[in-house]
Design a protein around this motif. Structure first.
Motif, mmCIF file in Angstrom:
data_model
loop_
_atom_site.group_PDB
_atom_site.id
_atom_site.type_symbol
_atom_site.label_atom_id
_atom_site.label_comp_id
_atom_site.label_asym_id
_atom_site.label_seq_id
_atom_site.Cartn_x
_atom_site.Cartn_y
_atom_site.Cartn_z
ATOM 1 N N PRO A 61 0.836 -1.214 0.000
ATOM 2 C CA PRO A 61 0.000 0.000 0.000
ATOM 3 C C PRO A 61 0.863 1.253 0.000
ATOM 4 O O PRO A 61 1.897 1.321 0.669
ATOM 5 N N THR A 62 0.427 2.256 -0.757
ATOM 6 C CA THR A 62 1.152 3.514 -0.832
ATOM 7 C C THR A 62 0.718 4.440 0.300
ATOM 8 O O THR A 62 -0.257 4.187 0.999
ATOM 9 N N GLY A 63 1.444 5.536 0.430
ATOM 10 C CA GLY A 63 1.133 6.507 1.475
ATOM 11 C C GLY A 63 2.258 6.617 2.487
ATOM 12 O O GLY A 63 3.340 6.036 2.326
ATOM 13 N N TRP A 64 2.004 7.359 3.540
ATOM 14 C CA TRP A 64 3.033 7.622 4.540
ATOM 15 C C TRP A 64 3.053 6.596 5.657
ATOM 16 O O TRP A 64 4.018 6.506 6.407
ATOM 17 N N ARG A 65 1.989 5.775 5.782
ATOM 18 C CA ARG A 65 1.882 4.890 6.939
ATOM 19 C C ARG A 65 2.973 3.814 6.947
ATOM 20 O O ARG A 65 3.642 3.600 7.972
ATOM 21 N N LEU A 66 3.169 3.140 5.808
ATOM 22 C CA LEU A 66 4.146 2.051 5.775
ATOM 23 C C LEU A 66 5.584 2.548 5.944
ATOM 24 O O LEU A 66 6.355 1.932 6.703
ATOM 25 N N PRO A 67 6.025 3.650 5.286
ATOM 26 C CA PRO A 67 7.389 4.135 5.563
ATOM 27 C C PRO A 67 7.609 4.506 7.021
ATOM 28 O O PRO A 67 8.685 4.249 7.579
ATOM 29 N N VAL A 68 6.594 5.118 7.645
ATOM 30 C CA VAL A 68 6.741 5.473 9.057
ATOM 31 C C VAL A 68 6.847 4.222 9.920
ATOM 32 O O VAL A 68 7.659 4.147 10.858
ATOM 33 N N GLN A 69 6.039 3.199 9.610
ATOM 34 C CA GLN A 69 6.106 1.957 10.380
ATOM 35 C C GLN A 69 7.463 1.279 10.234
ATOM 36 O O GLN A 69 8.039 0.782 11.215
ATOM 37 N N LEU A 70 7.986 1.252 8.998
ATOM 38 C CA LEU A 70 9.302 0.643 8.794
ATOM 39 C C LEU A 70 10.393 1.425 9.516
ATOM 40 O O LEU A 70 11.310 0.832 10.107
ATOM 41 N N ALA A 71 10.308 2.762 9.478
ATOM 42 C CA ALA A 71 11.313 3.579 10.162
ATOM 43 C C ALA A 71 11.245 3.399 11.669
ATOM 44 O O ALA A 71 12.285 3.265 12.342
ATOM 45 N N MET A 72 10.037 3.370 12.225
ATOM 46 C CA MET A 72 9.900 3.186 13.666
ATOM 47 C C MET A 72 10.378 1.801 14.096
ATOM 48 O O MET A 72 11.023 1.650 15.141
ATOM 49 N N LEU A 73 10.069 0.801 13.291
ATOM 50 C CA LEU A 73 10.541 -0.555 13.606
ATOM 51 C C LEU A 73 12.063 -0.623 13.576
ATOM 52 O O LEU A 73 12.685 -1.254 14.451
ATOM 53 N N GLY A 74 12.680 0.016 12.563
ATOM 54 C CA GLY A 74 14.134 0.004 12.484
ATOM 55 C C GLY A 74 14.780 0.714 13.668
ATOM 56 O O GLY A 74 15.765 0.219 14.237
ATOM 57 N N LEU A 75 14.236 1.877 14.056
ATOM 58 C CA LEU A 75 14.785 2.601 15.203
ATOM 59 C C LEU A 75 14.621 1.797 16.494
ATOM 60 O O LEU A 75 15.526 1.762 17.339
ATOM 61 N N GLY A 76 13.461 1.137 16.632
ATOM 62 C CA GLY A 76 13.244 0.344 17.841
ATOM 63 C C GLY A 76 14.187 -0.842 17.928
ATOM 64 O O GLY A 76 14.779 -1.116 18.981
ATOM 65 N N LEU A 77 14.355 -1.566 16.810
ATOM 66 C CA LEU A 77 15.261 -2.713 16.813
ATOM 67 C C LEU A 77 16.707 -2.280 17.022
ATOM 68 O O LEU A 77 17.472 -2.955 17.734
ATOM 69 N N ALA A 78 17.104 -1.161 16.401
ATOM 70 C CA ALA A 78 18.473 -0.675 16.583
ATOM 71 C C ALA A 78 18.726 -0.258 18.026
ATOM 72 O O ALA A 78 19.801 -0.512 18.589
ATOM 73 N N TRP A 79 17.743 0.385 18.662
ATOM 74 C CA TRP A 79 17.908 0.789 20.056
ATOM 75 C C TRP A 79 17.991 -0.430 20.976
ATOM 76 O O TRP A 79 18.829 -0.475 21.888
ATOM 77 N N LEU A 80 17.137 -1.427 20.724
ATOM 78 C CA LEU A 80 17.199 -2.643 21.542
ATOM 79 C C LEU A 80 18.533 -3.367 21.360
ATOM 80 O O LEU A 80 19.116 -3.877 22.329
ATOM 81 N N GLY A 81 19.013 -3.415 20.095
ATOM 82 C CA GLY A 81 20.301 -4.063 19.866
ATOM 83 C C GLY A 81 21.443 -3.318 20.522
ATOM 84 O O GLY A 81 22.347 -3.942 21.107
ATOM 85 N N ALA A 82 21.408 -1.976 20.450
ATOM 86 C CA ALA A 82 22.450 -1.194 21.106
ATOM 87 C C ALA A 82 22.387 -1.350 22.624
ATOM 88 O O ALA A 82 23.422 -1.399 23.307
ATOM 89 N N TRP A 83 21.176 -1.409 23.175
ATOM 90 C CA TRP A 83 21.035 -1.628 24.621
ATOM 91 C C TRP A 83 21.554 -3.000 25.022
ATOM 92 O O TRP A 83 22.190 -3.162 26.065
ATOM 93 N N ARG A 84 21.305 -3.989 24.163
ATOM 94 C CA ARG A 84 21.781 -5.348 24.463
ATOM 95 C C ARG A 84 23.310 -5.431 24.385
ATOM 96 O O ARG A 84 23.947 -6.047 25.247
#
Length: 308
Positions: free
Chosen positions: A78-101
């Protein structure tokens, strides 16, 4: 040093995207020159003006809100802003968890680069899968157009009737084409506008054939039938080629992604093992050398896979 490593990782990712665009620029320029030559030939033979732009010929199309819409259309997302924002938020969350680990925030740039590469590979896989599905559906659709045209239907009417029985993902392109046709646009221009985000040479060739039939006339059904037979033979040949080269391409993927996957898994399971790689001077140098070797090896494997 770690900041230099993070900047080098981001620059390497941008360079990889630039190399990908540069390798495809020659084919895109060749297709553009061929399309312009065919349009000039059709206009001179029919003694008519060149086709009007899409906005003047029919209802103006809604401008895409994001530059990623074309990419998501090719991937069947699906097009629009929702999917890019979800992918960006997921990437930031996983990167933060990995850095914390791991125990240091300097690991976030490396994890973000790895996540971006995984997302890019995921999108490329979806794009290639949808492209193969559309090419596989085109011969059957063209056969339906030919059958309807031979019993007395006009080519636009045969196109409209046959498009109603085509499944996704080709159905989405045909539906967008028929929406533009109902708004007053010619069939070939509507197909060109609808297929532009997908970048399929088969649809561009079909657009040229339809433009020839609309402006000049003739037995376009014979040409469409030959196109259908050629696309079916080409699809079968591509299937055989993929089957023959599957082992080499899979080996390239495994060799390219195995070091990155092993490093990420070990750093998450045993953070104390990889912690000196981010905190010690020698560890940062080793990590930088490993990153350069991984990029160089991935480039060589990519060239090997593309040469098949």
């Amino acid at each position: 040093m770690i900041l230099t490593l993070a900047l080098l990782s981001m620059v390497s990712l941008l360079m990889a995207g630039a190399v990908e665009l540069w390798w495809g620029s020659t084919a895109r320029q060749q297709r553009r020159r061929s399309a312009e030559f065919i349009e000039r030939s059709l206009a001179s033979r029919a003694h008519v003006a060149p086709p009007l732009p899409a906005v003047a010929a029919g209802k103006p199309m809604r401008s895409q809100a994001l530059p990623t819409d074309s990419l998501f259309l090719r991937a069947g997302l699906p097009t629009g802003w929702r999917l890019p924002v979800q992918l960006a938020m997921l990437g930031l969350g996983l990167a933060w968890l990995g850095a914390w680990r791991i125990g240091t925030l300097w690991a976030m740039p490396v994890l973000l680069v790895a996540y971006s590469l995984l997302v890019w590979l995921w999108l490329r896989g979806r794009i290639e899968k949808q492209r193969r599905q559309m090419i596989h559906q085109l011969p059957d659709f063209l056969d339906g157009v030919v059958r309807l045209a031979t019993i007395g239907n006009s080519l636009p009417m045969a196109f409209q009737t046959a498009s109603s029985t085509v499944p996704l993902p080709l159905r989405s392109v045909l539906d967008r084409t028929m929406v533009s046709v109902r708004s007053g646009m010619d069939l070939d221009q509507a197909l060109q506008l609808a297929s532009q985000p997908y970048r399929l040479e088969a649809l561009q060739l079909l657009q040229v054939v339809l433009g020839t039939a609309v402006r000049i006339g003739g037995r376009a059904d014979h040409i469409v039938q030959r196109m259908s037979d050629f696309m079916r033979d080409l699809d079968q040949a591509q299937h055989e080629l993929r089957a023959i080269t599957a082992e080499t391409r899979m080996s390239a993927w495994v060799l390219g992604l195995l070091p990155v996957a092993v490093a990420i898994i070990l750093s998450l399971l045993n953070p104390a093992f990889f912690h000196p790689m981010f905190t010690e001077s020698l560890g940062r140098k080793i990590l930088l050398i490993a990153l350069v070797m991984e990029l160089f090896g991935g480039f060589l494997l990519y060239r090997l896979a593309k040469s098949l």
